[in-house]
Design a protein around this motif. Structure first.
Motif, mmCIF file in Angstrom:
data_model
loop_
_atom_site.group_PDB
_atom_site.id
_atom_site.type_symbol
_atom_site.label_atom_id
_atom_site.label_comp_id
_atom_site.label_asym_id
_atom_site.label_seq_id
_atom_site.Cartn_x
_atom_site.Cartn_y
_atom_site.Cartn_z
ATOM 1 N N TYR A 20 -7.788 30.125 40.430
ATOM 2 C CA TYR A 20 -7.837 28.924 40.920
ATOM 3 C C TYR A 20 -6.291 28.124 40.544
ATOM 4 N N LEU A 49 -12.447 34.786 44.522
ATOM 5 C CA LEU A 49 -12.123 34.219 45.610
ATOM 6 C C LEU A 49 -13.137 33.791 46.717
ATOM 7 N N GLU A 50 -14.097 34.730 46.756
ATOM 8 C CA GLU A 50 -15.197 34.297 47.559
ATOM 9 C C GLU A 50 -16.081 33.074 46.912
ATOM 10 N N LYS A 53 -14.181 30.038 47.750
ATOM 11 C CA LYS A 53 -14.324 29.678 49.196
ATOM 12 C C LYS A 53 -15.338 28.990 49.415
ATOM 13 N N LYS A 54 -16.617 29.631 49.129
ATOM 14 C CA LYS A 54 -17.919 28.979 49.250
ATOM 15 C C LYS A 54 -18.126 27.734 48.719
ATOM 16 N N ALA A 56 -15.765 25.413 48.751
ATOM 17 C CA ALA A 56 -14.903 24.817 49.460
ATOM 18 C C ALA A 56 -13.729 24.205 48.903
ATOM 19 N N ASP A 59 -8.729 27.367 50.540
ATOM 20 C CA ASP A 59 -8.709 27.666 52.380
ATOM 21 C C ASP A 59 -7.968 29.016 52.615
ATOM 22 N N SER A 60 -8.729 29.949 53.368
ATOM 23 C CA SER A 60 -8.101 31.258 53.789
ATOM 24 C C SER A 60 -7.937 31.514 55.287
ATOM 25 N N SER A 61 -7.633 30.457 56.047
ATOM 26 C CA SER A 61 -7.180 30.353 57.332
ATOM 27 C C SER A 61 -5.967 30.716 57.881
ATOM 28 N N THR A 73 -4.063 37.914 54.330
ATOM 29 C CA THR A 73 -4.652 36.276 54.050
ATOM 30 C C THR A 73 -3.870 35.543 53.110
ATOM 31 N N PHE A 75 -4.117 32.521 50.634
ATOM 32 C CA PHE A 75 -5.017 31.668 50.018
ATOM 33 C C PHE A 75 -4.373 30.304 49.532
ATOM 34 N N TYR A 77 -5.141 26.149 47.959
ATOM 35 C CA TYR A 77 -5.866 25.211 47.493
ATOM 36 C C TYR A 77 -5.880 23.764 48.225
#
Length: 378
Positions: A20, A49-50, A53-54, A56, A59-61, A73, A75, A77
């Motif tokens: 993180y 990472l999962e 992401k869960k 929140a 971000d992985s958009s 992808t 990543f 913060y």
């Protein structure tokens, strides 16, 4: 078996924090970037990472453009994933800020209000200010980590009580009393500790430092290895009561004479401009004779204090508070005066710094205590 289980869990948490923090400091990054930089396995990186992401928190958009093949992808913060609020109460104002996970101030509200903790109306207004800041900063209640309340006095180690509040005569007041109408987790923080802490927190290159708050009263904080040193009785850094005029000095609010507070508080300057410090520095820029005379005296005492602090602590010296917000333009001259005292062949320009936060450092610093606690607990 319990010891092994605890050890394994600690390793998982440490890896999560490393991932993180790496994203936070270096994002956007790919999975492969994390594997290489942190020397972790791909499954470990993927699993964490999962989790993030869960929660929140990242971000992985987005995608990282790769000219040699598929885009990876990216990543990043989310600095607004959680927020904290800081409040600073002074003799005539209550100031509120919203701070994100990067320590950036996103919302700032300053309201004029005479200090009176015995007045229910005052306490209710304090509660309304918190709500006003929260709503203006668009913070959901579930995303608010807490409210740090910065006060001009010494605070107990647990943040529950003012143990020395002579500046505004509120010694003994508790968090429960002050935060009566604030429905969120709260803590009290000594204003100088709060301001010094956020300066060192924001600049990770500052490992050891002494922060001087040059405001209506003088305070200070000692930062050792990125942590506030409070001393045995929470009086560490109280430079305002260092004696600098041992004979015939002005009487300090503490009852003694010749304290550093009496010669370098902001009032020694803005008394010339009816309490308007900005107007004082405007006159100084115009080379007004009286303003220049007051400033010369001020710089002499400040240079002596900076020298003594450097000799004692051998770290950076950060100048903040109301006067610190204007000190940048005059730093070279201050350093020249500090160098006149030097015994070790050092140059003050290498260790004297102007503050990063020129506004509401004490309020922001009080909020950052909650940010720091959250980051350590991920």
């Amino acid at each position: 078996m319990d010891i092994e289980r605890i050890s394994s869990n600690e390793i998982k948490i440490k890896n999560r924090q490393r991932i993180y923090q790496y994203i936070r400091m270096n994002g956007p990054v790919s999975k492969q970037d994390l594997v290489v930089a942190l020397q972790l396995s791909l499954p470990t990186v993927t699993q964490n990472l999962e989790y993030l992401k869960k929660a929140a928190l990242i971000d992985s958009s987005r995608k990282i453009t790769n000219t040699g093949g598929r885009n990876a992808t990216a990543f990043t913060y989310l600095k607004r994933a959680k927020m904290a609020i800081g409040i600073y109460i002074t003799a005539h104002h209550m100031n509120g800020v919203a701070v994100n996970l990067s320590g950036d101030v996103e919302t700032m509200i300053r309201e004029q209000q005479d200090f009176d903790l015995d007045d229910e109306g005052y306490l209710k207004k304090l509660g309304r200010l918190v709500e006003k800041v929260r709503k203006e900063a668009l913070i959901k209640e579930e995303d608010l980590l807490g409210v740090g309340i910065s006060v001009p006095g010494l605070v107990s180690d647990d943040g529950e009580m003012v143990i020395y509040g002579r500046t505004l005569n509120f010694t003994g007041k508790t968090k429960k009393e002050i935060a009566k109408y604030i429905p969120y987790p709260c803590r009290l923080v000594h204003d100088s500790y709060a301001a010094g802490y956020i300066e060192a927190w924001k600049n990770q290159n500052v490992k050891n430092a002494f922060y001087i708050s040059l405001s209506n009263s003088i305070g200070g904080s000692v930062i050792i290895d990125h942590e506030i040193y409070q001393g045995d009785t929470q009086k560490g850094g109280e430079i305002g009561h260092m004696t600098v005029v041992p004979k015939d000095g002005e009487r300090c609010y503490c009852g003694k004479r010749g304290c550093f507070d009496t010669v370098c508080r902001a009032g020694n300057l803005d008394q010339y401009t009816n309490g308007n410090l900005e107007a004082f520095f405007e006159k100084l820029a115009q080379k007004d004779p009286k303003a220049m005379e007051l400033w010369e005296t001020y710089l002499d005492y400040l240079a002596l204090a900076v020298h003594n602090i450097r000799v004692l602590f051998d770290g950076k010296v950060i100048l903040g508070g109301y006067v610190g917000a204007y000190i940048g333009e005059y730093l070279e001259e201050l350093c020249r005066r500090v160098d006149e005292y030097d015994s070790f062949g050092e140059q003050a320009k290498d260790y004297v710094l102007a503050c990063h936060y020129t506004k509401e450092a004490s309020a922001a610093g009080a909020a950052v205590f909650y940010i720091d606690e959250f980051l350590e607990g991920i």
